[in-house]
Design a protein around this motif. Sequence first.
Motif, PDB file in Angstrom:
ATOM      1  N   ASP A 161       0.554  -3.597   0.635  1.00  0.00           N
ATOM      2  CA  ASP A 161       1.958  -3.166   0.679  1.00  0.00           C
ATOM      3  C   ASP A 161       2.296  -2.434   1.972  1.00  0.00           C
ATOM      4  O   ASP A 161       3.437  -1.967   2.142  1.00  0.00           O
ATOM      5  N   GLY A 162       1.310  -2.315   2.875  1.00  0.00           N
ATOM      6  CA  GLY A 162       1.595  -1.741   4.188  1.00  0.00           C
ATOM      7  C   GLY A 162       1.157  -0.307   4.400  1.00  0.00           C
ATOM      8  O   GLY A 162       1.386   0.259   5.475  1.00  0.00           O
ATOM      9  N   ALA A 163       0.530   0.307   3.402  1.00  0.00           N
ATOM     10  CA  ALA A 163       0.064   1.690   3.570  1.00  0.00           C
ATOM     11  C   ALA A 163      -1.086   1.736   4.574  1.00  0.00           C
ATOM     12  O   ALA A 163      -1.889   0.811   4.664  1.00  0.00           O
ATOM     13  N   THR A 164      -1.173   2.809   5.334  1.00  0.00           N
ATOM     14  CA  THR A 164      -2.258   3.011   6.291  1.00  0.00           C
ATOM     15  C   THR A 164      -3.304   3.924   5.681  1.00  0.00           C
ATOM     16  O   THR A 164      -3.035   4.650   4.710  1.00  0.00           O
ATOM     17  N   PRO A 165      -4.526   3.927   6.223  1.00  0.00           N
ATOM     18  CA  PRO A 165      -5.538   4.876   5.747  1.00  0.00           C
ATOM     19  C   PRO A 165      -5.044   6.323   5.802  1.00  0.00           C
ATOM     20  O   PRO A 165      -5.321   7.111   4.893  1.00  0.00           O
ATOM     21  N   GLU A 166      -4.295   6.670   6.860  1.00  0.00           N
ATOM     22  CA  GLU A 166      -3.765   8.034   6.965  1.00  0.00           C
ATOM     23  C   GLU A 166      -2.833   8.349   5.806  1.00  0.00           C
ATOM     24  O   GLU A 166      -2.890   9.442   5.205  1.00  0.00           O
ATOM     25  N   GLN A 167      -1.953   7.409   5.476  1.00  0.00           N
ATOM     26  CA  GLN A 167      -0.998   7.633   4.391  1.00  0.00           C
ATOM     27  C   GLN A 167      -1.706   7.738   3.035  1.00  0.00           C
ATOM     28  O   GLN A 167      -1.307   8.532   2.180  1.00  0.00           O
TER      29      GLN A 167
END
Length: 291
Positions: A207-213
């Motif tokens: 869904d586009g989430a990054t590891p940071e998020q």
Amino acid sequence: MKDYIIRATAAEGTVRAFAAVTTELVNKASAIHGLSPIATAALGRTLTAAGMMSKMLKGEKDKLTIQIKGDGPLGGIVVAADSMANVRGYVHNPDVDLPLNERGKLDIRTAVGYGYINVIKDMGLREPYIGFADLVSGEIADDLTYYFATSEQVPSTVALGVLVDKDGVTSAGGFIIQLMPGAEEETVEKLEKRLIGFPSISKLLADGATPEQILDMLLEDMNPRVIEKIPTSFTCNCSHDRMERNLISIGRNDLLEILEDGKGAELQCHFCNKMYNFSHEDIEKLIKENT
């Protein structure tokens, strides 16, 4: 930086965390080995874990190997990583295929089965550190969570995911959250509550989430701080010289048998499938130089 790992701390250093996106490296591993979807997911999870665990190593030359041996049709998994998160690996049965499980997901639990997991850390000492734990589920993430708790005595949560469709790997990644000495009960309770019902890591990444998020979602209100962000990739360190040393290691008598056969030798790297050819003359030279 497409595939990468972040290393972070939170709660005044009493929590350490790792998160990774590994979609490209898992796709590469699947293509190199011609893996079925189940084998892709199982190897991809283990490659992701090894990449994150490599960032727990302290020395630049330290190395890590994860060996999973179960009684399921997959047979086993071997993954290696260096301290720079270069990973490589293979499964014993790349063609394994099973019906979807009761939740309509790839049945990795049955593919892996029950057995054991070894984590071998080569830290330049006389003997490597070898950690051992039984496989408690075959899902790999649960097994590593159990390994950390029993073999390294570090309370941990491991999440690993690989989303595969007809076109290949859609998303892959994971996270590891660990409690360090001094963690307060309030911190433990916050983490436990957030982990209940937490979305699957592969869906978050898809869904586009990054590891940071993802770490921000898990460590909100705990003052998370990213310490390091590094690329990770499927990279093999095999070479002609390394294969030559492997040939020498089999001993003079076996080399003489190869020489008598007159066909030379062909060696294949298990990790990346690259072939190395040694002619009759090459074998003859090795015997002379190592007598």
